[in-house]
Scaffold this motif. Sequence first.
Motif, PDB file in Angstrom:
ATOM      1  N   ASP A  57       0.840  -1.202   0.000  1.00  0.00           N
ATOM      2  CA  ASP A  57       0.000   0.000   0.000  1.00  0.00           C
ATOM      3  C   ASP A  57       0.875   1.252   0.000  1.00  0.00           C
ATOM      4  N   TYR A  59       1.644   3.304   2.125  1.00  0.00           N
ATOM      5  CA  TYR A  59       2.496   3.508   3.316  1.00  0.00           C
ATOM      6  C   TYR A  59       3.684   2.545   3.345  1.00  0.00           C
ATOM      7  N   TRP A  63       0.041  -6.331   2.004  1.00  0.00           N
ATOM      8  CA  TRP A  63      -1.191  -7.057   2.331  1.00  0.00           C
ATOM      9  C   TRP A  63      -1.437  -8.148   1.289  1.00  0.00           C
ATOM     10  N   THR A 174       4.206  -5.359   8.312  1.00  0.00           N
ATOM     11  CA  THR A 174       4.186  -3.958   8.748  1.00  0.00           C
ATOM     12  C   THR A 174       5.598  -3.362   8.710  1.00  0.00           C
ATOM     13  N   THR A 183       1.937   0.045  13.859  1.00  0.00           N
ATOM     14  CA  THR A 183       0.505   0.014  13.567  1.00  0.00           C
ATOM     15  C   THR A 183      -0.029   1.396  13.190  1.00  0.00           C
ATOM     16  N   HIS A 185      -0.327   2.793  10.431  1.00  0.00           N
ATOM     17  CA  HIS A 185      -1.209   2.760   9.263  1.00  0.00           C
ATOM     18  C   HIS A 185      -1.961   1.435   9.154  1.00  0.00           C
ATOM     19  N   PHE A 186      -2.114   0.782  10.311  1.00  0.00           N
ATOM     20  CA  PHE A 186      -2.875  -0.464  10.350  1.00  0.00           C
ATOM     21  C   PHE A 186      -4.359  -0.139  10.190  1.00  0.00           C
ATOM     22  N   ASP A 187      -5.019  -0.870   9.297  1.00  0.00           N
ATOM     23  CA  ASP A 187      -6.423  -0.600   8.994  1.00  0.00           C
ATOM     24  C   ASP A 187      -7.231  -1.837   9.406  1.00  0.00           C
ATOM     25  N   LEU A 188      -7.971  -1.696  10.507  1.00  0.00           N
ATOM     26  CA  LEU A 188      -8.703  -2.832  11.076  1.00  0.00           C
ATOM     27  C   LEU A 188      -9.726  -3.399  10.088  1.00  0.00           C
ATOM     28  N   ALA A 189     -10.435  -2.501   9.398  1.00  0.00           N
ATOM     29  CA  ALA A 189     -11.462  -2.950   8.458  1.00  0.00           C
ATOM     30  C   ALA A 189     -10.821  -3.695   7.295  1.00  0.00           C
ATOM     31  N   LYS A 190      -9.681  -3.178   6.854  1.00  0.00           N
ATOM     32  CA  LYS A 190      -8.975  -3.824   5.745  1.00  0.00           C
ATOM     33  C   LYS A 190      -8.445  -5.199   6.167  1.00  0.00           C
TER      34      LYS A 190
END
Length: 414
Positions: A57, A59, A63, A174, A183, A185-190
């Motif tokens: 991504d 950042y 993923w 990460t 974390t 730029h950690f995206d929980l929904a993603k």
Amino acid sequence: MHIQRQRLLDRFLQYTRIGTTADPNTQDYPSSRGQWLLGEILTKQLKEMGILDAEQDHYGLVWGTIPATVDGPVPTILFNAHLDTSPEAPGDHCKPQVIENYQGGDIPLLSGDSIRISESPELEQLIGKTLVTTDGKTLLGADDKAGVAAIMELANVLMEHPHIPHGPIRILFTCDEEIGRGTRHFDLAKAGAIAGYTLDGGASGTIDVETFSADLATITFHGINTHPSVGKGKMVNALRAACRFVANLPLDHLAPESTSQREGFLHPYVLHSSVSEASVQILLRDFETAKLDEYAQYLKQLAQDAMQDEPRLRIDVQIEEQYRNLGDKLCEFPLAADLAEQAYKRLDRPCKRDAIRGGSDGSLMSHLGLPTPNLSVGQYNIHSVKEFACLDEMLAAVEHALVLTQLWSDQGRV
Ligand SMILES: [Zn+2]
């Protein structure tokens, strides 16, 4: 179980040769170019395995998804490792050395130094295993490239063998974990997972279910500078005040030098100073989150006392939250650690639950809503030029992860 030992080793060696030292002195994300580079390579390798959604991504996080091989509602889980290595030892130009069938004794390094049994007693348990060291000039970066390589091998095995039943598995690599930005730029929904596992641990069979809770205190001393020739009755030296303050902190208790296991501490570790202004940074650590407030109060009291002794001195105490005990959240979702334990049992291997005297990406992820214990992956002497990794334990980590994915898929189908 279809795992390819040589492929796992080759991957690990390839990744260790890419310098990914985190740099705390920049605000760039990720903080070093090597992390972009390693992330690019991993993305490409995941795509080659057939993981079509693999992406780096913007950042720098990588993923991907190993698609489910079973129908129906099966929970999604996530495996995580970090791309960066610690800035506490040099990480560029790593020259990994493979020792097959380790025969015991001290391990000589090309630098002339050696990894001594007296300093690393864990070596006694590793006779007959394959170990990887450096030449003694850099760290190895098994923290956490052992985790990265293990997850890549897991993905490769599952993509090659679609008859193995499992639910959707998210992969996340990460950046900048070592400097507390893992974390950011950690995206929980993603992530879209019910539970996660960081593969970032030491000797086989350990499930880390707790971390410290952590705050950072920044204490600023404002003094009064004059030319030293006319300092009499005028000068208030902030440097002296800061040093007195640090000297007043306990050393025989509540200090890293005198505590172990579940004891917390106050750790002064940075001092910037001139005569007019000094600032000291102190790490506050404890497994009991409530204790951090007590430590902060204690520092504020010390500051009050110092200002009473010298009323012209001004001292500010700032407290910033860093992370919270992983256990505070994992206990709300015990299944994550329970299944990790069951997977060891199914493999007929001993295991224990442990607590990390530090933090992990997992503690932050858990507090963001993804319960994430940490699992062993064969790292030793981390953050040091005497770092080494055990290939057999990396392999054991892949086996464990494979069983774990199956236990999760059984969960969904009952
Ligand atoms: Zn790590």
